[in-house]
Design an enzyme around this catalytic site. Structure first.
Site, PDB file in Angstrom:
ATOM      1  N   GLU A 119       0.820  -1.206   0.000  1.00 43.07           N
ATOM      2  CA  GLU A 119       0.000   0.000   0.000  1.00 43.07           C
ATOM      3  C   GLU A 119       0.859   1.263   0.000  1.00 43.07           C
ATOM      4  O   GLU A 119       0.539   2.242  -0.670  1.00 43.07           O
ATOM      5  CB  GLU A 119      -0.937   0.002   1.216  1.00 43.07           C
ATOM      6  CG  GLU A 119      -2.121  -0.925   1.077  1.00 43.07           C
ATOM      7  CD  GLU A 119      -3.034  -0.529  -0.068  1.00 43.07           C
ATOM      8  OE1 GLU A 119      -3.439   0.638  -0.138  1.00 43.07           O
ATOM      9  OE2 GLU A 119      -3.331  -1.398  -0.909  1.00 43.07           O
ATOM     10  N   CYS A 130     -18.928  -2.378 -17.288  1.00 43.11           N
ATOM     11  CA  CYS A 130     -19.030  -2.034 -15.874  1.00 43.11           C
ATOM     12  C   CYS A 130     -20.298  -2.590 -15.243  1.00 43.11           C
ATOM     13  O   CYS A 130     -21.402  -2.398 -15.776  1.00 43.11           O
ATOM     14  CB  CYS A 130     -18.988  -0.515 -15.708  1.00 43.11           C
ATOM     15  SG  CYS A 130     -19.127   0.034 -13.990  1.00 43.11           S
ATOM     16  N   CYS A 149     -12.868   1.762 -14.721  1.00 41.62           N
ATOM     17  CA  CYS A 149     -13.222   3.178 -14.528  1.00 41.62           C
ATOM     18  C   CYS A 149     -11.951   4.024 -14.535  1.00 41.62           C
ATOM     19  O   CYS A 149     -11.618   4.713 -13.572  1.00 41.62           O
ATOM     20  CB  CYS A 149     -13.983   3.341 -13.214  1.00 41.62           C
ATOM     21  SG  CYS A 149     -14.934   4.873 -13.102  1.00 41.62           S
ATOM     22  N   CYS A 194     -25.186   4.439 -12.837  1.00 43.01           N
ATOM     23  CA  CYS A 194     -24.107   5.425 -12.776  1.00 43.01           C
ATOM     24  C   CYS A 194     -24.594   6.716 -13.417  1.00 43.01           C
ATOM     25  O   CYS A 194     -24.921   6.752 -14.608  1.00 43.01           O
ATOM     26  CB  CYS A 194     -22.869   4.905 -13.516  1.00 43.01           C
ATOM     27  SG  CYS A 194     -21.532   6.117 -13.632  1.00 43.01           S
ATOM     28  N   CYS A 209     -17.122   1.618 -19.917  1.00 46.99           N
ATOM     29  CA  CYS A 209     -18.436   1.631 -19.276  1.00 46.99           C
ATOM     30  C   CYS A 209     -19.308   0.436 -19.664  1.00 46.99           C
ATOM     31  O   CYS A 209     -20.112  -0.045 -18.857  1.00 46.99           O
ATOM     32  CB  CYS A 209     -19.170   2.932 -19.597  1.00 46.99           C
ATOM     33  SG  CYS A 209     -18.334   4.410 -18.966  1.00 46.99           S
TER      34      CYS A 209
END
Length: 419
Positions: free
Chosen positions: A62, A229, A219, A235, A226
């Site tokens: 991370e 998705c 995204c 959305c 899209c």
């Protein structure tokens, strides 16, 4: 599809957002179904397929992934894990070894925080017998913010944790058409509330992985996929055909530019002088050629840098206050020694690009670095070394190859010696 299950935060926050309760509750199940079939499941730091997660691996990855792409991080992560397989090895390592492993990854304050954080984690483990087990415990570790702490809780400990990093913000601002500036605290608060509302109490680690993959693979910033998705049905940005209008962010001001000469001070044995930069500031703790600051220019430099004179310039060579700010102590000593001995470094290039600098972009400015070479004899090498030693400057005389092999060099230095 998995049946939607409401988050415990659902009731008080549902009225805050434009979507129906069903859309809010079905967000996670739709995303997790997509992730199970299409997500990335082979990244070396992923812990969602193990019953005994390792928070050290998640923490390390991370930190590396902050503002850095997965493809860039992969070889660095592998090298770190080979040399520092546990947090104790990282904590006990000399800074120079950590810096060498990090060199080229950028944003070097992360490396400093990583090394400091490892020492803090070892103290916690020695005191409690384990890694921190709470969000507050992880946020107390150097360099760990709320999103990183949430990721470690969710993925590294398999407990409840919420993430709201850049990828997540992009997904959420599009899905909910949040048009506030994401650099503003009010928008940040709204995004965190939505992230908390959508994150399932169970499987928050899987959800975090899925959100990261959604932002990284579907995204994306400029060309979101899209049609693939799982969230396209509700959305708002997609419905309005305004996907790339989000997230909203204030237009950045043009970066200023700085110009410096990078000195290759070479001995008769072809060793070059390298100095370790101070812990604070740019490239803290890494090794660099001595730099001679030339000038800095406000605004954006366009086209050939020879036209830089058309931009607003600030000459600092005669400004003592700025001089001391821009030069490290080592560079001030070297600069004064060169002036006293009337030594001038010359261009090292013999091509059509002679005198052309390399461009190295940092977070707040562009840096144009021009390599210049100066050969010193044995007596001069000794005199300069004594001056640096007297000021307790850490330095070494090494060939370019040995420096690359044994020192932590910022990428800009590698660019200079590779040209």
């Amino acid at each position: 599809m998995t049946q939607p299950t409401a988050n415990s935060n659902a009731t008080p926050l549902d009225t805050t957002f434009n979507h129906s309760t069903y859309s809010l509750n079905s967000f996670a199940p739709r995303l997790l179904d997509w992730f199970a079939e299409n997500g990335r499941h082979d990244l070396p730091w992923q812990q969602h397929q193990t019953d005994t997660p390792n928070p050290y691996i998640v923490w390390l990855s991370e930190v590396m992934l902050q503002q850095t792409q997965v493809t860039t991080v992969l070889p660095y992560f592998a090298r770190f894990m080979e040399t520092f397989p546990a947090v104790q090895e990282l904590a006990a390592a000399d800074w120079d070894l950590v810096a060498e492993h990090w060199a080229g990854l950028g944003y070097y304050a992360r490396a400093r925080n990583l090394h400091k954080g490892a020492k803090q984690l070892v103290e916690v483990i020695e005191e409690t017998g384990d890694f921190p087990q709470t969000l507050a415990g992880w946020e107390a570790i150097s360099g760990v913010g709320p999103s990183t702490a949430g990721a470690i809780m969710a993925m590294g400990l398999h407990r409840y944790g919420v993430i709201c990093d850049g990828n997540v913000k992009r997904v959420l601002t599009r899905w909910a058409a949040i048009d506030g500036d994401i650099t503003k605290s009010a928008t940040t608060k709204e995004l965190w509330e939505l992230a908390e509302r959508l994150t399932p109490v169970d499987d928050s680690g899987l959800f975090a992985q899925a959100m990261m993959d959604m932002g990284a693979t579907l995204c994306t910033r400029s060309k979101p996929a899209c049609l693939l998705c799982p969230l396209k049905g509700d959305c708002v940005a997609h419905a309005e055909g305004r996907e790339t209008d989000y997230p909203v962010k204030a237009k950045k001001q043009p970066k200023p530019s700085k110009f410096s000469d990078a000195l290759l001070i070479e001995s008769s044995d072809h060793d070059i002088l390298w100095v370790q930069r101070p812990d604070n500031g740019i490239w803290g703790g890494l090794w660099s050629l001595p730099l001679q600051f030339v000038e800095k220019i406000a605004g954006k430099v366009t086209g050939n840098t020879k036209n830089a004179s058309k931009n607003k310039q600030l000459d600092v060579r005669s400004n003592e206050k700025v001089y001391e700010t821009e030069f490290t102590t080592a560079e001030q000593i070297i600069n004064e020694w060169l002036t006293e001995n009337k030594l001038v470094a010359e261009s090292v290039s013999h091509t059509l690009l002679e005198g052309a600098p390399i461009k190295h972009s940092l977070t707040h400015f562009h840096w144009y670095l021009t390599p210049r070479k100066l050969t010193v004899n044995a007596a001069q090498m000794t005199e300069l070394s004594e001056k640096l030693s007297a000021a307790e400057i850490t330095f070494q005389w090494l060939t370019e190859q040995k420096a690359q092999d044994s020192l932590g060099l910022p990428r800009a230095m590698e660019k200079l010696i590779e040209r």
